[in-house]
Design an enzyme around this catalytic site. Structure first.
Site, PDB file in Angstrom:
ATOM      1  N   ALA A  68       0.844  -1.195   0.000  1.00 27.78           N
ATOM      2  CA  ALA A  68       0.000   0.000   0.000  1.00 27.78           C
ATOM      3  C   ALA A  68       0.882   1.248   0.000  1.00 27.78           C
ATOM      4  O   ALA A  68       2.073   1.196   0.314  1.00 27.78           O
ATOM      5  CB  ALA A  68      -0.911  -0.004   1.219  1.00 27.78           C
ATOM      6  N   GLY A 115       0.244  -5.516   0.436  1.00 24.01           N
ATOM      7  CA  GLY A 115      -0.823  -5.623  -0.554  1.00 24.01           C
ATOM      8  C   GLY A 115      -0.395  -6.357  -1.804  1.00 24.01           C
ATOM      9  O   GLY A 115      -1.222  -7.000  -2.470  1.00 24.01           O
ATOM     10  N   GLU A 118      -0.800  -9.886  -0.941  1.00 23.14           N
ATOM     11  CA  GLU A 118      -2.230 -10.190  -0.824  1.00 23.14           C
ATOM     12  C   GLU A 118      -2.890 -10.301  -2.197  1.00 23.14           C
ATOM     13  O   GLU A 118      -3.813 -11.106  -2.382  1.00 23.14           O
ATOM     14  CB  GLU A 118      -2.907  -9.128   0.040  1.00 23.14           C
ATOM     15  CG  GLU A 118      -2.530  -9.264   1.514  1.00 23.14           C
ATOM     16  CD  GLU A 118      -2.991  -8.105   2.373  1.00 23.14           C
ATOM     17  OE1 GLU A 118      -3.863  -8.313   3.236  1.00 23.14           O
ATOM     18  OE2 GLU A 118      -2.475  -6.991   2.179  1.00 23.14           O
ATOM     19  N   GLU A 138       3.372  -6.050   7.600  1.00 21.89           N
ATOM     20  CA  GLU A 138       2.570  -4.953   8.167  1.00 21.89           C
ATOM     21  C   GLU A 138       2.809  -4.740   9.666  1.00 21.89           C
ATOM     22  O   GLU A 138       2.665  -3.616  10.158  1.00 21.89           O
ATOM     23  CB  GLU A 138       1.078  -5.211   7.926  1.00 21.89           C
ATOM     24  CG  GLU A 138       0.623  -4.960   6.498  1.00 21.89           C
ATOM     25  CD  GLU A 138       0.815  -6.167   5.588  1.00 21.89           C
ATOM     26  OE1 GLU A 138       0.351  -6.113   4.435  1.00 21.89           O
ATOM     27  OE2 GLU A 138       1.448  -7.157   6.030  1.00 21.89           O
TER      28      GLU A 138
END
Length: 713
Positions: A68, A115, A118, A138
């Site tokens: 992100a 991300g 993911e 994270e």
């Protein structure tokens, strides 16, 4: 063309197989809000595309997706309702990818983090090349995965492996990812796209059962109750031991996985969303995100300096061997800059080479280095007794005894030997750079380069600009520090520079309590366990060296006589006079030795309690923290106001990297902002009678009155 955005494009590349490619305009792909919106639009378009048989997800860059856009976080997280809406919407975009009516294959090169990982998890298959690094880091930002990572990963690799990866933030190399089932295939970089296409076509043709591969991610976690309970209990124990109470993110990750384990995708994702949103409001998250952004600022300045540097450091010299000189020489050689290690004594050179060899030997033992590389590094360190050996080097790092007269003579002698454009730097921890520069004919090519001990472990280097230091010299030295793998922070000259200048008020606050009869071991316990320092002030003094600390009090008293006067009857002075120098001679505030298993030991020293007249005076934990931290924070504010350091963010990073300031607190300015400027001023005023170092500046009062932030912008 199926879809064309600014950051994503989708088109058919073979019969029925589409390529969804991340192709941001910048240097890397990342999930900012615009990219997430385009991702959703592209997937919506794909879902309704006629003739679609499969999709490969690729990157146009040498890295997949770095995660992100963290630069958006602090602004986004300021509004909790906005955060709830954002994470719920963003995480469902990844469901869109997972729900495509055709098989999907991620083709991962370089970094696939957060991300990016993911997105790969939402695909049915994952092919990576040998350059790939994949993980969910994270927790290092005080967060947990927010785009379905806590829901999908346990269902792909099992809860035990998933809990380890998520709670530690560990990155995975391709071979390790393959072993645990995180990826399905590892190929050479030039074969990545072809391998992904082949897999997509095989799945589309029914040769691979992609529906069966996808189904577990849509259902409750397949693990029996006993197995799951044992896994969760073990994970909770490990996190409690390693992360402790100050880092809520890994604890929240376990809870999210536990809450979602017996539910299908939607409810499991809801559990993740709730945990993610709650973490965004914690001080630890704000601090750790702040650290990331400050680190990017510092690294950005180093890159800019490297571009501006007109002189490249290709060969270096270190004056003064021994532990420190050997550490600097090792670091330079290990990072590819050959170095001459010069001393006037052969035994010192031998010690320096042993130090370098010892560090390399430990790397070999851990499998991080082979003997061939070790030999190459050692051979690029040239020990010498001759001044002439430094001719032709690009930089000379002076690391002799911490005495201004000795350093001045050595620097002057070197200036007469080296080339006219050779840079001279002093690895001094306290001596004024301007004072040392008076010994040189050309002070423009001289500055400070303060390494921290042990050199190979401590990431910070203070680059100290003197009155006459040129911009070209600073740029070259910052670039050299970066090449050595260090984080360089440029500060202006003053007694103690930045890190030691702000450390000594902290130690003085500690010493003041000990002089009143407060137990130093109790102070250590509070500052370690409750505030979060890796070492309490007594232990830190022993590690630094009581004699060194005592000597530095003279330097600081000379520079700041009203604020940091020397007290010859203080605890540090008494221990120094009693030749209790700390770890270096086995006795300081504590006694040091080895236990029955040969491991280093630290024990209470009853004789010190008698020497320092320690009584039974008790202070609350809040009082202890305030009396140590108020002087340090005040001095940081003064350094910023005086222009010793360029920004609050750089000051935070200097103390994090140079002193081990607790990361969950984010640094002294982040700590100040978390406490609140008005609250901090009220706290400092409570102790103002103890001396000038407890008295806040007019600038701080004005900042609080105007509602401004040191960390804004």
């Amino acid at each position: 063309m199926i879809y064309q955005g600014d950051n994503i494009r989708v088109e058919f590349v073979e019969d029925g197989i589409a390529e969804l490619q991340f192709a941001a305009a910048g240097s890397v792909n990342k999930f900012d809000q615009k990219t997430l919106e385009e991702f959703s639009q592209a997937l919506t378009q794909l879902a309704s595309t006629d003739g679609l048989r499969g999709v490969i997800v690729t990157s146009s860059k040498s890295t997949f997706i770095v995660g992100a856009d963290i630069t958006e976080f602090l602004t986004l997280f300021a509004d909790v309702e906005q955060t709830k809406v954002w994470v719920a919407k963003a995480s469902r975009v990844f469901d869109q990818l997972e729900d495509l009516p055709v098989p999907t294959v991620a083709a991962v090169t370089g970094f696939a983090l957060g991300g990016g990982c993911e997105a790969a998890l939402a695909c049915d298959y994952r092919v990576v090349d040998t350059t790939a690094t994949i993980g969910l880091p994270e927790v290092k930002l005080g967060l947990i995965p927010g785009f379905g990572g806590t829901m999908r990963l346990p269902r792909i690799i099992g809860p035990d492996n998933a809990l380890e990866l998520i709670t530690t933030g560990k990155n995975n190399r391709p071979e390790d990812a393959l072993k645990i089932g995180l990826v399905d295939s590892v190929v050479a970089p030039e074969k990545l796209r072809e391998a992904a296409l082949t897999m997509a076509k095989a799945a589309a043709a029914g040769e691979l059962n992609w529906q069966q591969k996808r189904q577990p991610k849509l259902e409750a976690l397949k693990a029996n109750d006993v197995e799951l309970t044992m896994t969760l209990v073990t994970a909770k124990g490990m996190v409690a031991a390693q992360a402790g109470k100050h880092y809520p993110a890994p604890h929240a990750a376990i809870r999210a996985i536990e809450e979602g384990a017996r539910h299908t995708r939607e409810e499991a994702l809801n559990a993740e969303n709730r945990a993610f949103v709650s973490l965004t409001q914690t001080d630890a998250c704000k601090a750790q995100v702040g650290i990331f952004l400050a680190d990017q600022l510092v690294k950005g300045k180093a890159k800019k300096a490297a571009k501006q540097a007109t002189k490249e450091i290709k060969r270096a010299a270190v004056l003064g061997a021994g532990i420190m000189g050997g550490g600097i020489a090792y670091q330079s050689a290990y990072k590819g800059v050959p170095v001459v290690m010069k001393d006037i004594r052969q035994d010192a050179l031998d010690l320096g080479m042993r130090e370098a060899s010892k560090i390399l030997g430990k790397l070999v033992e851990r499998g991080r280095l082979d003997h061939k590389k070790m030999a190459a590094v050692l051979s690029s360190i040239t020990p010498s007794l001759l001044d002439e050996s430094v001719k032709g080097v690009d930089i000379v790092v002076e690391a002799v005894v911490e005495n201004p007269d000795v350093k001045g003579k050595v620097l002057a002698q070197m200036e007469s030997v080296v080339d006219a454009d050779t840079i001279l730097v002093s690895n001094t921890s306290t001596i004024s750079i301007d004072r040392l520069a008076k010994n040189l004919k050309d002070p423009s090519r001289f500055c400070g380069m303060h390494f921290f001990n042990p050199v190979h472990k401590m990431p910070l280097v203070e680059v100290i600009r003197g009155e006459h230091t040129s911009d070209e010299t600073v740029a070259a030295v910052v670039a050299y520090a970066a090449r050595m793998g260090k984080t360089a922070i440029v500060v202006n000259d003053c007694p103690g520079f930045l890190v030691n200048r702000v450390l000594f008020p902290y130690l003085a606050g500690f010493a003041g309590m000990v002089d009143e009869g407060v137990d130093f071991a109790g102070i250590d316990k509070v500052m370690e366990r409750q505030f979060g320092w890796p070492m309490g002030p007594a232990y830190l003094s022993d590690v630094v060296g009581i004699d060194t600390a005592d000597h530095c009090t003279l330097v600081m008293a000379d520079g700041f006589p009203s604020r940091m006067p020397r007290d010859a009857s203080s605890a540090i002075a008494k221990l120094a006079a009693a030749e209790r120098f700390g770890q270096k001679n086995g006795k300081g505030f504590y006694n040091y030795g080895v236990d029955k298993k040969g491991r280093p030991s630290k024990e209470q020293a009853p004789e010190v309690y008698e020497l320092l007249n320690i009584g039974d005076k008790q202070l609350s934990a809040d009082d202890i923290i305030a009396r140590c931290m108020v002087p340090m924070v005040n001095e940081c504010v003064r350094c910023l106001e005086e222009g010793i350091v360029a920004s609050a963010a750089e000051c935070d990073m200097a103390l994090l990297y140079g002193l081990g300031f607790p990361p969950f607190r984010g640094g002294p300015f982040r700590y100040l902002e978390t406490v609140g400027l008005e609250n901090f001023i009220a706290l400092a005023d409570k102790y103002a009678h103890l001396g000038e170092m407890y008295q806040v500046t007019d600038g701080l009062r004005e900042m609080a009155k105007s509602g401004k932030s040191y960390l804004a912008g």
